[in-house]
Design an enzyme around this catalytic site. Sequence first.
Site, short mmCIF file in Angstrom:
data_model
loop_
_atom_site.label_atom_id
_atom_site.label_comp_id
_atom_site.label_asym_id
_atom_site.label_seq_id
_atom_site.Cartn_x
_atom_site.Cartn_y
_atom_site.Cartn_z
N LYS A 37 19.39 21.08 6.10
CA LYS A 37 18.51 19.91 6.24
C LYS A 37 17.20 20.09 5.48
CE LYS A 37 16.52 21.23 10.74
NZ LYS A 37 15.30 21.84 10.24
N LEU A 41 16.57 26.74 0.92
CA LEU A 41 17.57 27.54 1.65
C LEU A 41 16.87 28.76 2.26
CD1 LEU A 41 20.34 27.54 -1.13
CD2 LEU A 41 20.23 26.04 0.87
N GLY A 43 16.40 29.43 5.84
CA GLY A 43 16.20 29.34 7.29
C GLY A 43 14.90 29.96 7.78
N CYS A 45 14.27 32.92 8.95
CA CYS A 45 14.03 34.28 8.48
C CYS A 45 13.26 34.28 7.17
CB CYS A 45 15.38 34.98 8.32
SG CYS A 45 15.29 36.56 7.50
N LYS A 54 6.46 39.93 7.32
CA LYS A 54 6.42 41.31 6.80
C LYS A 54 5.55 41.41 5.56
CE LYS A 54 8.34 41.47 9.92
NZ LYS A 54 9.07 40.61 10.86
N ARG A 275 12.55 31.40 21.84
CA ARG A 275 13.13 30.43 20.91
C ARG A 275 14.10 29.52 21.65
NH1 ARG A 275 10.84 30.53 16.04
NH2 ARG A 275 12.79 29.91 15.06
N ASP A 314 21.19 32.65 15.82
CA ASP A 314 20.26 32.42 16.94
C ASP A 314 20.76 31.43 17.97
OD1 ASP A 314 18.48 34.17 15.80
OD2 ASP A 314 16.83 32.74 15.62
N ALA A 323 17.98 38.55 12.46
CA ALA A 323 18.60 38.13 11.20
C ALA A 323 19.87 38.93 10.90
CB ALA A 323 17.59 38.28 10.07
N HIS A 448 12.32 67.97 3.86
CA HIS A 448 10.93 68.26 4.22
C HIS A 448 10.03 68.00 3.03
CE1 HIS A 448 7.54 70.29 6.05
NE2 HIS A 448 7.37 70.96 4.91
#
Length: 469
Positions: A37, A41, A43, A45, A54, A275, A314, A323, A448
């Site tokens: 909709k 593209l 969503g 995320c 992030k 949500r 979701d 995600a 290490h």
Amino acid sequence: MADTPKYDVAIIGSGPGGYVAAIRAGQLGLKTLVVEKDDRLGGTCLLVGCIPTKDLLLNADVYDYFKNAKEFGIVCKEFSLDWTAVQARKTKVVTRLVKGVEFLLKKNKVETIQGYGRWAGPSRITVTDAKGQQREVEAAKIVLATGSEAKTFPGFEPDGKTVLTNKEILALTAVPKSLAIMGAGAVGVEFASIFQRFGTKVTILEMLPRALPLEDEEISTELEKSFRRQGIALETQAKVEKAEKTAGGVAVSFSKPDGKTQSMEAETLLVAVGRSPNTRDVGLEKTRVKLERGFVKVDAYMQTDEPGVYAIGDMVANSPLLAHVASRQGIVAVTHAAGKPVEPVNYGQIPNCTYCEPEVSSVGMTERQAREAGHNVRVGKFPFAGNSKATILGAREGFVKIVSDEKYGEILGVHMIGPRVTEMIAEAVVAMRLEGTVEDLVYAIHPHPTLTEAVTEAAHAAHDWAIHI
Ligand SMILES: Cc1cc2nc3c(=O)[nH]c(=O)nc-3n(C[C@H](O)[C@H](O)[C@H](O)COP(=O)(O)OP(=O)(O)OC[C@H]3O[C@@H](n4cnc5c(N)ncnc54)[C@H](O)[C@@H]3O)c2cc1C
């Protein structure tokens, strides 16, 4: 209906559930359609979730480095935050990734239509475009991947200025002087970490007794300690009752367990209390699809009770809203739809990451869950204060905690808080996937100096043999 386009699979929604399902469907040779909709593209995320947050967290890290430049021997007299440039970088990152999704769909011969998708009958959906024009599409299998929206309540409706959800807060034109956050879940604490470091006075109000209430209790305690040390105010057992607009922003009242009501003022209020699934207006009322508190019930292969209709991401009941879960479910659904063998999602081995400062990550059972499940629990814990790389980074807060069963050393859960632990949790996921034991983590040689040595040290600690403590 001679000219109704026909597909093997039609996917409604292009979030990490829908677009990944579409790519895999294309790879499997299925004629695939994605209906989205929005005009872009990706969503929640990609547009208003994982990726922009992030990116902002990274900006906050960089700003922190500047603030602490002296510690690293760098004289940095003048620096300031250019919010417009911060936002521009975020947009650039998101745009590049949206283009990446468009490219991958094309590469896999997936068709896309912009419009609102609804189930319209067996193997049929309708797509309504922005002008209200409707067309019908036939698809042997339908995958619902419509995701979720931020939960809001009467009196707390987002207005884009003072009352915000994850969407509006990402579009702020200036850094607010103060921010009240309702909810100390992943979304709430991430935005707290972003804005506190950009100079906002942040107060978190959480109804439950602890921050990140789904994580191991020791992780919550450590995060709360760190947040308070950083200057983030955190009120737990604080039930927000009312938000009223004031001249300066918003007055928020909340009640405490003793029944007393307190109030506070902030320029802005972020509502981050969970949500709601997008299941209301997609034609489900005409199907056999069963809902549980609005979320779609599915079987192990993501099939709903309506033949040929799958649901992922979701909108799915009893599934974590993440995600990578949506993407995996998408792969399971279309592989099953293609009649190919596929392994269902293992919900016991899903990594949870919260990218606040310090970061939090986990997989498997908490210590309490393991004990309640009847395990004879053995815990190994190692603090980053004993890890050389953490000292180099100047990030000695936090620990790695391994929850195991005493008998064979089976790893039941791994919990981390500290520097870059969202990158480190994958090791624990792989170990659990391979049915590894604490001994395997002891004997797997870790390089290490790296932060990952804290994992092998936590495994040693399960036998009281940690070296660097
Ligand atoms: C602030 C924030 C930060 C987050 N950070 C992380 C993170 O770091 N890591 C993580 O794993 N998860 C994170 N999440 C959760 C993650 O964004 C979601 O779990 C994920 O986006 C769910 O994917 P989905 O495909 O199910 O749905 P969505 O991503 O919500 O996508 C659904 C898509 O369907 C479209 N759609 C809806 N209805 C229709 C319709 N009828 N017709 C056509 N199209 C429709 C929507 O426009 C949307 O594009 C975060 C969420 C938020 C809010």
